[in-house]
Each structure stands twice: as structure tokens, then as C-alpha cells.
Design a protein around this motif. Structure first.
Motif, PDB file in Angstrom:
ATOM      1  N   ALA A   1       0.824  -1.399  -0.114  1.00  0.00           N
ATOM      2  CA  ALA A   1       0.131  -0.116  -0.007  1.00  0.00           C
ATOM      3  C   ALA A   1       1.001   1.253  -0.014  1.00  0.00           C
ATOM      4  O   ALA A   1       0.536   2.307  -0.817  1.00  0.00           O
ATOM      5  CB  ALA A   1      -0.701   0.104   1.227  1.00  0.00           C
ATOM      6  N   ALA A   2       1.935   1.337   0.891  1.00  0.00           N
ATOM      7  CA  ALA A   2       2.878   2.449   0.696  1.00  0.00           C
ATOM      8  C   ALA A   2       3.395   2.602  -0.695  1.00  0.00           C
ATOM      9  O   ALA A   2       3.629   4.011  -0.717  1.00  0.00           O
ATOM     10  CB  ALA A   2       3.771   2.131   1.924  1.00  0.00           C
ATOM     11  N   ARG A   3       3.889   1.660  -1.031  1.00  0.00           N
ATOM     12  CA  ARG A   3       4.608   1.707  -2.484  1.00  0.00           C
ATOM     13  C   ARG A   3       3.647   2.233  -3.706  1.00  0.00           C
ATOM     14  O   ARG A   3       3.997   2.769  -4.729  1.00  0.00           O
ATOM     15  CB  ARG A   3       5.219   0.440  -2.911  1.00  0.00           C
ATOM     16  CG  ARG A   3       6.369  -0.124  -2.133  1.00  0.00           C
ATOM     17  CD  ARG A   3       7.336  -1.034  -2.632  1.00  0.00           C
ATOM     18  NE  ARG A   3       8.209  -1.417  -2.099  1.00  0.00           N
ATOM     19  CZ  ARG A   3       9.572  -0.873  -1.907  1.00  0.00           C
ATOM     20  NH1 ARG A   3       9.785   0.076  -2.683  1.00  0.00           N
ATOM     21  NH2 ARG A   3      10.330  -1.184  -1.117  1.00  0.00           N
ATOM     22  N   ALA A   4       2.392   2.476  -3.272  1.00  0.00           N
ATOM     23  CA  ALA A   4       1.139   2.961  -4.215  1.00  0.00           C
ATOM     24  C   ALA A   4       0.844   4.245  -4.098  1.00  0.00           C
ATOM     25  O   ALA A   4       0.276   4.943  -4.552  1.00  0.00           O
ATOM     26  CB  ALA A   4      -0.119   2.169  -3.984  1.00  0.00           C
ATOM     27  N   GLN A   5       2.080   4.882  -3.294  1.00  0.00           N
ATOM     28  CA  GLN A   5       1.939   6.272  -2.909  1.00  0.00           C
ATOM     29  C   GLN A   5       3.244   7.015  -3.407  1.00  0.00           C
ATOM     30  O   GLN A   5       3.968   7.553  -2.632  1.00  0.00           O
ATOM     31  CB  GLN A   5       1.565   6.681  -1.553  1.00  0.00           C
ATOM     32  CG  GLN A   5       0.397   6.114  -0.799  1.00  0.00           C
ATOM     33  CD  GLN A   5       0.300   6.566   0.492  1.00  0.00           C
ATOM     34  OE1 GLN A   5       1.104   7.206   1.257  1.00  0.00           O
ATOM     35  NE2 GLN A   5      -0.774   5.862   1.223  1.00  0.00           N
ATOM     36  N   PRO A   6       3.756   6.768  -4.570  1.00  0.00           N
ATOM     37  CA  PRO A   6       5.084   7.420  -5.061  1.00  0.00           C
ATOM     38  C   PRO A   6       5.120   8.728  -5.049  1.00  0.00           C
ATOM     39  O   PRO A   6       6.134   9.317  -5.175  1.00  0.00           O
ATOM     40  CB  PRO A   6       5.360   6.645  -6.435  1.00  0.00           C
ATOM     41  CG  PRO A   6       3.650   6.567  -6.983  1.00  0.00           C
ATOM     42  CD  PRO A   6       2.848   6.172  -5.758  1.00  0.00           C
ATOM     43  N   THR A   7       3.974   9.468  -4.986  1.00  0.00           N
ATOM     44  CA  THR A   7       4.115  10.968  -4.910  1.00  0.00           C
ATOM     45  C   THR A   7       4.220  11.585  -3.616  1.00  0.00           C
ATOM     46  O   THR A   7       4.299  12.685  -3.237  1.00  0.00           O
ATOM     47  CB  THR A   7       2.888  11.836  -5.690  1.00  0.00           C
ATOM     48  OG1 THR A   7       1.600  11.207  -5.054  1.00  0.00           O
ATOM     49  CG2 THR A   7       2.930  11.139  -7.191  1.00  0.00           C
ATOM     50  N   VAL A   8       3.946  10.647  -2.701  1.00  0.00           N
ATOM     51  CA  VAL A   8       4.114  11.173  -1.046  1.00  0.00           C
ATOM     52  C   VAL A   8       5.202  10.717  -0.520  1.00  0.00           C
ATOM     53  O   VAL A   8       6.083  11.521   0.169  1.00  0.00           O
ATOM     54  CB  VAL A   8       2.766  10.225  -0.466  1.00  0.00           C
ATOM     55  CG1 VAL A   8       2.965  10.851   1.267  1.00  0.00           C
ATOM     56  CG2 VAL A   8       1.632  10.884  -1.069  1.00  0.00           C
ATOM     57  N   VAL A   9       5.938   9.694  -0.751  1.00  0.00           N
ATOM     58  CA  VAL A   9       7.114   9.289  -0.204  1.00  0.00           C
ATOM     59  C   VAL A   9       8.095   8.326  -1.124  1.00  0.00           C
ATOM     60  O   VAL A   9       7.738   8.102  -2.260  1.00  0.00           O
ATOM     61  CB  VAL A   9       6.869   8.016   1.147  1.00  0.00           C
ATOM     62  CG1 VAL A   9       6.139   8.541   2.124  1.00  0.00           C
ATOM     63  CG2 VAL A   9       6.149   6.879   0.710  1.00  0.00           C
ATOM     64  N   ILE A  10       9.306   8.285  -0.764  1.00  0.00           N
ATOM     65  CA  ILE A  10      10.172   7.472  -1.505  1.00  0.00           C
ATOM     66  C   ILE A  10      10.878   6.320  -0.762  1.00  0.00           C
ATOM     67  O   ILE A  10      11.043   6.309   0.189  1.00  0.00           O
ATOM     68  CB  ILE A  10      11.322   8.334  -1.968  1.00  0.00           C
ATOM     69  CG1 ILE A  10      12.187   7.606  -3.120  1.00  0.00           C
ATOM     70  CG2 ILE A  10      12.180   9.065  -1.195  1.00  0.00           C
ATOM     71  CD1 ILE A  10      13.132   8.503  -4.043  1.00  0.00           C
ATOM     72  N   ASP A  11      10.952   5.283  -1.415  1.00  0.00           N
ATOM     73  CA  ASP A  11      11.520   3.999  -1.079  1.00  0.00           C
ATOM     74  C   ASP A  11      11.052   3.410   0.574  1.00  0.00           C
ATOM     75  O   ASP A  11      11.730   3.302   1.453  1.00  0.00           O
ATOM     76  CB  ASP A  11      13.031   4.291  -0.901  1.00  0.00           C
ATOM     77  CG  ASP A  11      13.959   2.858  -0.489  1.00  0.00           C
ATOM     78  OD1 ASP A  11      13.421   1.676  -1.067  1.00  0.00           O
ATOM     79  OD2 ASP A  11      15.040   3.010   0.002  1.00  0.00           O
ATOM     80  N   PRO A  12       9.796   3.315   0.598  1.00  0.00           N
ATOM     81  CA  PRO A  12       9.375   2.503   1.944  1.00  0.00           C
ATOM     82  C   PRO A  12       9.808   1.169   2.068  1.00  0.00           C
ATOM     83  O   PRO A  12       9.859   0.306   1.269  1.00  0.00           O
ATOM     84  CB  PRO A  12       7.919   2.437   1.789  1.00  0.00           C
ATOM     85  CG  PRO A  12       7.497   2.565   0.193  1.00  0.00           C
ATOM     86  CD  PRO A  12       8.713   3.315  -0.504  1.00  0.00           C
ATOM     87  N   TYR A  13      10.370   0.985   3.211  1.00  0.00           N
ATOM     88  CA  TYR A  13      10.847  -0.429   3.725  1.00  0.00           C
ATOM     89  C   TYR A  13      10.599  -0.595   5.040  1.00  0.00           C
ATOM     90  O   TYR A  13      10.248   0.287   5.961  1.00  0.00           O
ATOM     91  CB  TYR A  13      12.322  -0.284   3.361  1.00  0.00           C
ATOM     92  CG  TYR A  13      13.223   0.421   4.162  1.00  0.00           C
ATOM     93  CD1 TYR A  13      13.927   0.267   5.232  1.00  0.00           C
ATOM     94  CD2 TYR A  13      13.404   1.926   3.487  1.00  0.00           C
ATOM     95  CE1 TYR A  13      14.738   1.183   5.999  1.00  0.00           C
ATOM     96  CE2 TYR A  13      14.237   2.636   4.243  1.00  0.00           C
ATOM     97  CZ  TYR A  13      14.820   2.421   5.511  1.00  0.00           C
ATOM     98  OH  TYR A  13      15.597   3.235   6.139  1.00  0.00           O
ATOM     99  N   LEU A  14      10.723  -2.132   5.509  1.00  0.00           N
ATOM    100  CA  LEU A  14      10.363  -2.477   7.033  1.00  0.00           C
ATOM    101  C   LEU A  14      11.853  -2.523   7.603  1.00  0.00           C
ATOM    102  O   LEU A  14      12.699  -2.604   6.960  1.00  0.00           O
ATOM    103  CB  LEU A  14       9.899  -3.867   6.682  1.00  0.00           C
ATOM    104  CG  LEU A  14       8.536  -3.778   5.893  1.00  0.00           C
ATOM    105  CD1 LEU A  14       8.047  -5.427   5.926  1.00  0.00           C
ATOM    106  CD2 LEU A  14       7.453  -3.450   7.059  1.00  0.00           C
ATOM    107  N   ILE A  15      11.778  -2.150   8.781  1.00  0.00           N
ATOM    108  CA  ILE A  15      12.694  -1.966   9.793  1.00  0.00           C
ATOM    109  C   ILE A  15      12.346  -3.007  10.908  1.00  0.00           C
ATOM    110  O   ILE A  15      11.191  -3.093  11.382  1.00  0.00           O
ATOM    111  CB  ILE A  15      13.055  -0.617  10.358  1.00  0.00           C
ATOM    112  CG1 ILE A  15      11.849   0.160  10.875  1.00  0.00           C
ATOM    113  CG2 ILE A  15      13.543   0.089   9.321  1.00  0.00           C
ATOM    114  CD1 ILE A  15      12.271   1.345  11.651  1.00  0.00           C
ATOM    115  N   ASP A  16      13.373  -3.802  11.363  1.00  0.00           N
ATOM    116  CA  ASP A  16      13.291  -4.608  12.619  1.00  0.00           C
ATOM    117  C   ASP A  16      13.142  -3.937  13.891  1.00  0.00           C
ATOM    118  O   ASP A  16      13.937  -2.816  14.058  1.00  0.00           O
ATOM    119  CB  ASP A  16      14.145  -5.633  12.661  1.00  0.00           C
ATOM    120  CG  ASP A  16      14.129  -6.409  11.455  1.00  0.00           C
ATOM    121  OD1 ASP A  16      15.321  -6.760  11.096  1.00  0.00           O
ATOM    122  OD2 ASP A  16      13.304  -7.117  10.940  1.00  0.00           O
ATOM    123  N   LEU A  17      12.287  -4.026  14.877  1.00  0.00           N
ATOM    124  CA  LEU A  17      12.194  -3.605  16.189  1.00  0.00           C
ATOM    125  C   LEU A  17      12.618  -4.334  17.315  1.00  0.00           C
ATOM    126  O   LEU A  17      12.475  -5.435  17.243  1.00  0.00           O
ATOM    127  CB  LEU A  17      10.901  -2.769  16.308  1.00  0.00           C
ATOM    128  CG  LEU A  17      10.386  -1.859  15.252  1.00  0.00           C
ATOM    129  CD1 LEU A  17       8.954  -1.362  15.424  1.00  0.00           C
ATOM    130  CD2 LEU A  17      11.241  -0.643  15.028  1.00  0.00           C
TER     131      LEU A  17
END
Length: 119
Positions: free
Chosen positions: A44-60
């Protein structure tokens, strides 16, 4: 546990995913316990290319009752600029900021490692 992060295109700010919108604080982020939910959010985040760049998951990892990134790089991104304690998100202080400062973990997040892994 995982969180989804990216950089906002309008100003470069580090942002975190929360139920379909981007928030600026890791403490406000949606935390994913399973890979399925995290994967759906990433799509879903990658479907917002005009809002953010390079979404990725981080370990917590749990740190003093708050979630903190395992990766040192991601802890710096979550704190904002680290050139002075009165700059960036760290200037707000509080338990979440202290938890980020004192967290320990691996050198890399698995999300970023997957981007650079050679085959």
C-alpha cells in the motif's frame, strides 16, 4: 516486530506508516507482529509514489518499554539530526527518545540488507 518507514518527498522528513497514513514519530507508528500484515502495508505504501520514496520495513526491539529500531542507522533516522540534542525529534525528550538513545542491536536492518544482497 517491524515498522514501515520512508522519506516524505515534500521535505525529506523521515516518516512511519500508521493505518494508511504517514506519521513523523516512531512512537505513533503501526507495529507489525507478522510478515503478512507488514507486507500488505508495504504494498500500500509503494502505491503512494508522489508522497514518499523507498518505503521499507525495519526490525524493532523492545527498549525501556518502547519500540526502537534494531539498526543504529534507523535509530538515528528516528531521532532526527543528531548534531545537537536541541535539534530534530530528539529535542522533544521523554521516554521514547531515551529508549531510542539507549537501544542496542545489530548493525543492519533486514529490510535494507535485502535491497543490497548479491545473488
Amino acid at each position: 516486530m517491524k515498522a514501515l518507514t520512508a522519506n516524505r518527498l515534500s521535505d525529506g522528513e523521515v516518516v512511519f506508516w500508521k493505518n494508511g497514513v504517514w506519521v513523523e514519530r516512531l512512537t505513533d507508528a503501526e507495529i507489525f507482529a507478522d510478515d503478512a500484515g507488514a507486507g500488505e502495508a508495504e504494498v500500500a505504501a509503494r502505491a503512494q509514489p508522489t508522497v514518499v520514496i523507498d518505503p521499507y520495513l525495519i526490525d524493532l526491539v523492545d527498549s525501556a518499554g518502547f519500540w526502537a529500531p534494531v539498526s543504529y542507522r534507523e535509530r538515528i533516522r528516528a531521532l532526527g539530526p543528531t548534531n545537537h540534542e536541541l535539534h530534530g525529534k530528539q529535542a522533544e525528550g521523554g521516554g521514547a527518545v531515551e529508549a531510542l538513545r539507549q537501544a542496542h542491536g545489530a548493525a543492519r536492518s533486514s529490510g535494507r540488507v535485502n535491497l543490497i544482497r548479491r545473488k
